[in-house]
Design a protein around this motif. Structure first.
Motif, PDB file in Angstrom:
ATOM      1  N   ARG A 450       0.835  -1.207   0.000  1.00 17.93           N
ATOM      2  CA  ARG A 450       0.000   0.000   0.000  1.00 17.93           C
ATOM      3  C   ARG A 450       0.869   1.256   0.000  1.00 17.93           C
ATOM      4  O   ARG A 450       0.592   2.227  -0.723  1.00 17.93           O
ATOM      5  CB  ARG A 450      -0.936  -0.002   1.205  1.00 17.93           C
ATOM      6  N   GLU A 451       1.910   1.247   0.812  1.00 19.85           N
ATOM      7  CA  GLU A 451       2.780   2.414   0.883  1.00 19.85           C
ATOM      8  C   GLU A 451       3.541   2.627  -0.423  1.00 19.85           C
ATOM      9  O   GLU A 451       3.725   3.766  -0.864  1.00 19.85           O
ATOM     10  CB  GLU A 451       3.765   2.242   2.048  1.00 19.85           C
ATOM     11  N   ARG A 454       1.192   4.196  -2.784  1.00 20.90           N
ATOM     12  CA  ARG A 454       0.975   5.608  -2.438  1.00 20.90           C
ATOM     13  C   ARG A 454       2.093   6.472  -3.004  1.00 20.90           C
ATOM     14  O   ARG A 454       1.857   7.596  -3.453  1.00 20.90           O
ATOM     15  CB  ARG A 454       0.895   5.767  -0.917  1.00 20.90           C
ATOM     16  N   TYR A 461      -3.834   4.315  -5.615  1.00 23.74           N
ATOM     17  CA  TYR A 461      -3.938   4.254  -4.157  1.00 23.74           C
ATOM     18  C   TYR A 461      -5.181   4.998  -3.683  1.00 23.74           C
ATOM     19  O   TYR A 461      -5.914   4.507  -2.802  1.00 23.74           O
ATOM     20  CB  TYR A 461      -2.688   4.859  -3.527  1.00 23.74           C
ATOM     21  N   LEU A 464      -8.208   2.910  -4.103  1.00 23.47           N
ATOM     22  CA  LEU A 464      -8.323   1.906  -3.040  1.00 23.47           C
ATOM     23  C   LEU A 464      -8.902   2.529  -1.774  1.00 23.47           C
ATOM     24  O   LEU A 464      -9.764   1.942  -1.117  1.00 23.47           O
ATOM     25  CB  LEU A 464      -6.955   1.293  -2.740  1.00 23.47           C
ATOM     26  N   LEU A 472      -8.604  -1.491   0.579  1.00 22.94           N
ATOM     27  CA  LEU A 472      -7.255  -1.487   1.125  1.00 22.94           C
ATOM     28  C   LEU A 472      -6.747  -2.883   1.450  1.00 22.94           C
ATOM     29  O   LEU A 472      -5.554  -3.077   1.653  1.00 22.94           O
ATOM     30  CB  LEU A 472      -7.211  -0.604   2.377  1.00 22.94           C
ATOM     31  N   MET A 474      -6.838  -5.211  -0.709  1.00 31.74           N
ATOM     32  CA  MET A 474      -6.202  -5.584  -1.978  1.00 31.74           C
ATOM     33  C   MET A 474      -6.253  -7.085  -2.246  1.00 31.74           C
ATOM     34  O   MET A 474      -5.229  -7.747  -2.461  1.00 31.74           O
ATOM     35  CB  MET A 474      -4.753  -5.087  -2.002  1.00 31.74           C
TER      36      MET A 474
END
Length: 636
Positions: A450-451, A454, A461, A464, A472, A474
């Protein structure tokens, strides 16, 4: 008009027909209903359910023709029919590629004549097929027809089985949600056409023998096939094919790693150059770098993989490795004996929790691979023993579905049961590449991913985030991580990715950069169409085995390069670059760390991160969390 002449006809006015406006303005040529504007033989579909003993290619004839439409004025009809059905002169199938207005519909061509066609060498053209009667549809052989005729019968039964899975296909492209072209060769002639319906159903056509570039030209001329929504109020947006794009196999030089193409595949001679007279690996860092960029030749995988999986140390000599193998073979025998010596109660418990699942999985793992094909294959039994023994060796992990997918390729390359077992132990113990099925391990992987998204693909992102907690999570990438992309790419490409990850070059988490690369290259539909969580799962699921693995790898290497150029990284990604060491350099990669502020168990950042001074906008957002910004961004 004969069927052969009709199928060969490609209108010289195709461009004019495609660009007609919906009202048919004066001066434009009249719409020829049923006009074939594109045709191509030997366009393949690949069955989703691979039947044992059947190849994955199922060629057919594809054509596009014009049809009048009340709202669009004109629309394009795409039809695909298996070559086998045309060869049998299947009247029902031929109707799919014969427009309503065609003279052939009123006066079918005579059978039994052998027309001259221009099909590709390995397959008769539709013209030749449609006028051939050499195959008997009923396939009635005499009783003592012999092995050859029985072989023909078996082959025809396979064809019929494929036809049940991949039958005729016909759609109005004006009613579709999106069209995507993915070129897979440098000349941009071969690749895949992906048609998506509004119900998120996909059909993939494989152009193995060129022709996709010509189809691209047709689509680019069709005014209802644009990259943005039509603004013409006279035409309903819901009735247009609003999404069309072309994906080419090359990345711009600005989007590739600067050392791309500098390393060739590690072959026998190159591998031997990395070994000294005692058999020790010299300059390990250079070896890992060469594997990261170039991969390993199939002929030496069985020798090199044990080093990557830390069964052998790079410092070990040839003699030391032979002694280690003998020792490990004894240990493996002891583990197996422990399993076979269980009490009846222990055996029942083991069967319920481990053996039942293993027995189900091994018989359906990699059966298309020649190494595991056929009944009573001893290699399948060897894989079974490895998995059962591993569950005894490591009862904490035991066995989870999917482990057979990881063991099978190693066994097929290493070939020895004991060596494979210890390589698998190394895979599970020493590589972050494989996530154990425990929830906390998967959540750690998803947090990093996720990071990364981003930082590298802010729009995706944000999509999401807009989907809430479900987005989130995923779900679309869980299988990528757990099975190491094995279900997403053909074996050759998946194993190439494994090697790049096992090389541990500049990061221990290269598999996450591969995940990001897939999203960057193939995820635009998700954003443009605002797909919900289940639709997103279906979107990426349907891309399985239809993505360009080499392109994804190049993109992933570029993403890693760009990541390591960042002067500051969030503390949430601190571990992505700390474990690989400095290699041959005097210093490691140590960017400044920016604290995200999310450390519920600690008052200060455990990584020594500093909080960046908030901008007026972010300060006014209060407790909404850290700023969401895209540190670097580049696409296809």
């Amino acid at each position: 008009m004969s069927l052969g002449r009709l199928l060969r006809r490609a209108s010289s006015k195709a461009s004019d027909l495609l660009t007609l406006n919906s009202s048919g303005s004066s001066g434009s040529p009249s719409v020829l209903d049923g006009e074939i504007i594109y045709s191509k033989n030997n366009v393949c579909v690949h069955p989703l359910q691979v039947l044992q003993g059947l190849g994955e290619h199922h060629p057919g004839y594809l054509c596009l023709y014009m049809e009048k439409d009340e709202l669009l004025g004109t629309t394009l009809i795409l039809a695909w029919v298996p070559n086998s059905r045309i060869q049998r002169q299947d009247e029902e199938a031929l109707r799919y590629i014969t427009p309503e207005s065609s003279p052939v519909r009123k006066a079918p061509s005579k059978r039994g004549r052998h027309a001259q066609g221009s099909g590709e060498p390995h397959q008769p053209s539709p013209v030749e097929q449609s006028s051939t009667s050499s195959l008997d549809t009923n396939l009635q052989f005499p009783e003592n027809s012999g092995q050859l005729q029985n072989s023909k019968w078996d082959e025809q039964q396979k064809v019929f089985a494929l036809e049940q899975i991949c039958g005729v296909f016909r759609v109005d492209l004006g009613q579709m949600r999106s069209l995507r072209l993915f070129f897979s060769d440098e000349a941009c002639t071969s690749g895949q056409l992906v048609v998506a319906s509004r119900e998120s159903q996909y059909k993939v056509f494989h152009f193995h023998h060129g022709g996709l570039d010509k189809l691209s030209e047709v689509f680019q001329q069709w005014k209802h096939c644009t990259e943005t929504h039509l603004k013409d109020q006279q035409v309903s947006n819901e009735k247009t094919c609003m999404q069309f794009s072309i994906r080419r196999p090359k990345l711009p030089s600005s989007e590739t790693h600067p050392e791309e193409n500098m390393y060739k595949k590690l072959d026998v001679s190159t591998w031997l150059n990395h070994l000294n007279e005692s058999g020790q690996v010299e300059e390990e860092y250079k070896l890992r770098k060469a594997i990261f960029f170039g991969g390993i030749d199939v002929s030496i995988r069985g020798e090199v993989w044990p080093f990557l999986l830390r069964y052998y140390s790079h410092e070990s000599t040839s003699e030391e490795r032979e002694a280690l193998r003998a020792q490990k073979r004894r240990e493996y025998s002891e583990i197996q004996q422990k399993r076979l010596s269980m009490t009846p109660e222990e055996q029942r418990e083991f069967w319920r929790h481990v053996q039942f699942t293993v027995d189900k999985d091994v018989v359906r793992t990699d059966r298309s691979n020649q190494f595991f094909r056929g009944e009573d294959n001893p290699n399948v039994e060897s894989m079974r023993r490895i998995l059962l023994n591993y569950a005894v060796y490591n009862p904490t992990i035991g066995y989870s579905q999917g482990m057979s997918d990881l063991v099978a390729p190693i066994l097929a390359e290493v070939l020895d049961e004991s060596d494979t077992f210890w390589c698998f132990v190394g895979l599970m113990q020493n590589t972050i590449f494989v996530s154990s099925p425990r929830d906390e391990d998967m959540e750690k992987q998803l947090l990093y991913l996720r990071e990364l998204l981003r930082l590298t693909h802010l729009r995706f992102y944000q999509h999401l985030v807009s989907l809430g907690e479900d987005g989130l999570q995923m779900l679309f990438c869980h299988r990528w991580i757990l099975l190491c992309f094995k279900r997403e790419f053909p074996d050759a490409e998946a194993l190439r990715m494994w090697e790049a990850c096992w090389a541990h070059y500049q990061t221990d988490y290269f598999h996450l950069f591969i995940c990001v690369a897939i999203v960057v290259i193939y995820g635009d539909d998700v954003i443009e169409q605002q797909l919900a969580t289940d639709q997103m799962l279906l979107h990426f699921g349907n891309l399985a085995m239809h993505m360009n693995g080499e392109l994804v790898l190049r993109k992933a290497r570029s993403l890693l390069y760009q990541f390591r150029l960042l002067p500051r990284i969030p503390c949430s990604l601190h571990d992505l670059c700390k474990l690989c060491g400095t290699g041959m350099w005097d210093s490691g990669y140590i960017p400044a760390v920016e604290c995200t502020g999310h450390h519920p168990e600690s008052e200060s950042c455990p990584y020594g991160g500093t909080v960046e001074a908030p901008s007026p906008k972010s300060a006014s957002e209060g407790k909404k969390g850290p700023k969401t910004r895209e540190v670097f961004s580049f696409r296809k």
